[in-house]
Motif scaffolding. Structure first.
Motif, mmCIF file in Angstrom:
data_model
loop_
_atom_site.group_PDB
_atom_site.id
_atom_site.type_symbol
_atom_site.label_atom_id
_atom_site.label_comp_id
_atom_site.label_asym_id
_atom_site.label_seq_id
_atom_site.Cartn_x
_atom_site.Cartn_y
_atom_site.Cartn_z
ATOM 1 N N PHE A 1 67.247 32.925 13.837
ATOM 2 C CA PHE A 1 67.509 31.826 13.015
ATOM 3 C C PHE A 1 66.961 30.407 13.810
ATOM 4 O O PHE A 1 66.270 29.838 13.032
ATOM 5 C CB PHE A 1 68.760 31.697 12.522
ATOM 6 N N LEU A 2 67.474 30.617 15.116
ATOM 7 C CA LEU A 2 66.862 29.346 16.123
ATOM 8 C C LEU A 2 65.430 29.543 16.218
ATOM 9 O O LEU A 2 64.678 28.560 16.035
ATOM 10 C CB LEU A 2 67.425 29.511 17.096
ATOM 11 N N ILE B 1 63.710 28.095 12.858
ATOM 12 C CA ILE B 1 63.787 26.724 13.002
ATOM 13 C C ILE B 1 62.570 26.118 13.894
ATOM 14 O O ILE B 1 61.865 25.147 13.161
ATOM 15 C CB ILE B 1 65.090 26.204 13.429
ATOM 16 N N ARG B 2 62.699 26.710 14.943
ATOM 17 C CA ARG B 2 61.476 26.130 15.738
ATOM 18 C C ARG B 2 60.300 26.352 15.425
ATOM 19 O O ARG B 2 59.213 25.485 15.482
ATOM 20 C CB ARG B 2 61.689 26.873 17.408
ATOM 21 N N PHE C 1 59.189 26.549 12.225
ATOM 22 C CA PHE C 1 59.113 25.634 11.235
ATOM 23 C C PHE C 1 58.688 24.191 11.714
ATOM 24 O O PHE C 1 57.715 23.357 11.131
ATOM 25 C CB PHE C 1 60.329 25.374 10.303
ATOM 26 N N LEU C 2 59.317 23.847 12.781
ATOM 27 C CA LEU C 2 59.001 22.445 13.482
ATOM 28 C C LEU C 2 57.850 22.521 14.102
ATOM 29 O O LEU C 2 57.078 21.329 14.034
ATOM 30 C CB LEU C 2 60.189 22.237 14.424
ATOM 31 N N SER D 1 52.706 28.158 15.040
ATOM 32 C CA SER D 1 54.162 28.644 14.455
ATOM 33 C C SER D 1 53.885 30.073 14.148
ATOM 34 O O SER D 1 54.811 30.791 14.712
ATOM 35 C CB SER D 1 54.164 27.959 12.992
ATOM 36 N N TYR E 1 71.036 24.749 19.818
ATOM 37 C CA TYR E 1 71.421 24.385 18.465
ATOM 38 C C TYR E 1 71.771 23.001 18.229
ATOM 39 O O TYR E 1 71.578 21.908 17.295
ATOM 40 C CB TYR E 1 72.569 25.135 17.855
ATOM 41 N N LEU F 1 68.849 20.671 18.764
ATOM 42 C CA LEU F 1 68.224 20.539 17.507
ATOM 43 C C LEU F 1 68.613 19.310 16.646
ATOM 44 O O LEU F 1 67.656 18.675 15.897
ATOM 45 C CB LEU F 1 67.996 21.774 16.918
ATOM 46 N N PHE F 2 69.918 19.356 16.437
ATOM 47 C CA PHE F 2 70.564 18.368 15.436
ATOM 48 C C PHE F 2 70.975 17.198 15.988
ATOM 49 O O PHE F 2 71.782 16.143 15.445
ATOM 50 C CB PHE F 2 71.598 19.160 14.793
#
Length: 282
Positions: A223-224, A227-228, A230-231, A242, A274, A277-278
């Protein structure tokens, strides 16, 4: 405080005079500065030897290797370790991995030494690498991260983390291991100018693939990684970056590539990223 500096160098004739001038002007000089020449085919060695004549604390160690144009990733640590082998049994307070294409202010290592002296739990310290004046303000707004080009590590911390890992991503995992072991990481507000323009190697598809593999080895979950990836769509080469990053992670997972961290450290690394990222801007 006493310290040693190790500089891996490969075909640096255009830039190495900057760091040589910087080092001979340091207010606090090292016990020894070992420059590891990894088979340079230009005038790198000749330029170093001019400075050696008046500075007996500069030493050159040579690796016979003409196969690569420059040192990257794990190979730079292979060269670093060649130099470290020469002083690993010596007494020192901190060790420095320093690149060959920088300009340091004269008080740089004096200030690094002062920081280590003031804080017994400070494990990794360094200034900020900049290419233009505005870079300093931008980097100071981010969380502490000492780049591999100017990394100073207290001896006790260096031993605790097992030295620098000979892997892609070594200059991130060392700081995470240090923090996991309750050492502090700190940037001091001093500018270190970087002279070499960023090359295409830092944006190659192979690099993105290798980063995906590295993050698997260092305990990132899918999942991490997603996310990476996607960024990464925001940065060149966009979709290809990507895709190759994700491909590197998945291929490592499917092939059963061994992890390089134990479960506890892996969980710490995941939680850290995590939160980063936030919370942080990076």
């Amino acid at each position: 405080m006493n310290y040693y500096v190790i500089t891996p160098a490969k075909n640096e004739e255009k830039y190495i005079s900057f760091i040589l001038e910087s080092m001979v002007k340091q207010e606090l000089k090292p016990l020894k500065w070992i420059i590891v020449d990894d088979g340079s085919t230009d005038r790198t060695r000749e330029i170093i030897e001019k400075y050696q004549k008046d500075n007996d604390w500069i030493e050159v160690s040579t690796i016979i290797n003409n196969g690569e144009l420059k040192l990257y990733g794990s190979k730079v640590i292979q060269a670093f370790n060649k130099g470290f082998d020469l002083i690993k049994d010596k007494e020192y307070d901190f060790i420095v991995k320093l690149d060959a294409d920088l300009t340091l202010p004269p008080n740089y290592f004096k200030e690094i030494s002062n920081e280590f002296s003031k804080d017994s739990k400070l494990g990794i310290c360094g200034g900020y690498i900049v290419e233009k004046e505005s870079d300093l303000k931008t980097k100071m707004a981010r969380q502490p991260f000492v780049e591999g080009a100017i990394k100073s590590v207290k001896k006790e911390c260096f031993i605790a983390i097992g030295g620098f890992m000979k892997e892609n991503g070594w200059d991130g995992i060392d700081q995470l291991k240090a923090k996991y072991l309750k050492w502090e990481v700190k940037n001091i507000p001093i500018k270190v100018f970087h002279h070499r323009p960023e090359t295409s190697d830092y944006k190659s598809l192979k690099l993105f693939f290798n980063n995906g593999t590295t993050h698997y080895k260092f305990g990132s979950d899918f999942f991490l990684t997603l996310i990476r990836s996607f960024l990464m769509l925001k940065k060149k080469p966009y979709l290809l970056a990507s895709f190759n990053y994700l491909k590197g992670y998945i291929q490592a997972a499917v092939s059963g590539t061994p992890k390089l961290v134990d479960k506890e450290l892996g969980n710490y690394i995941k939680a850290y990223h995590y939160k980063r990222l936030f919370t942080f801007k990076r």
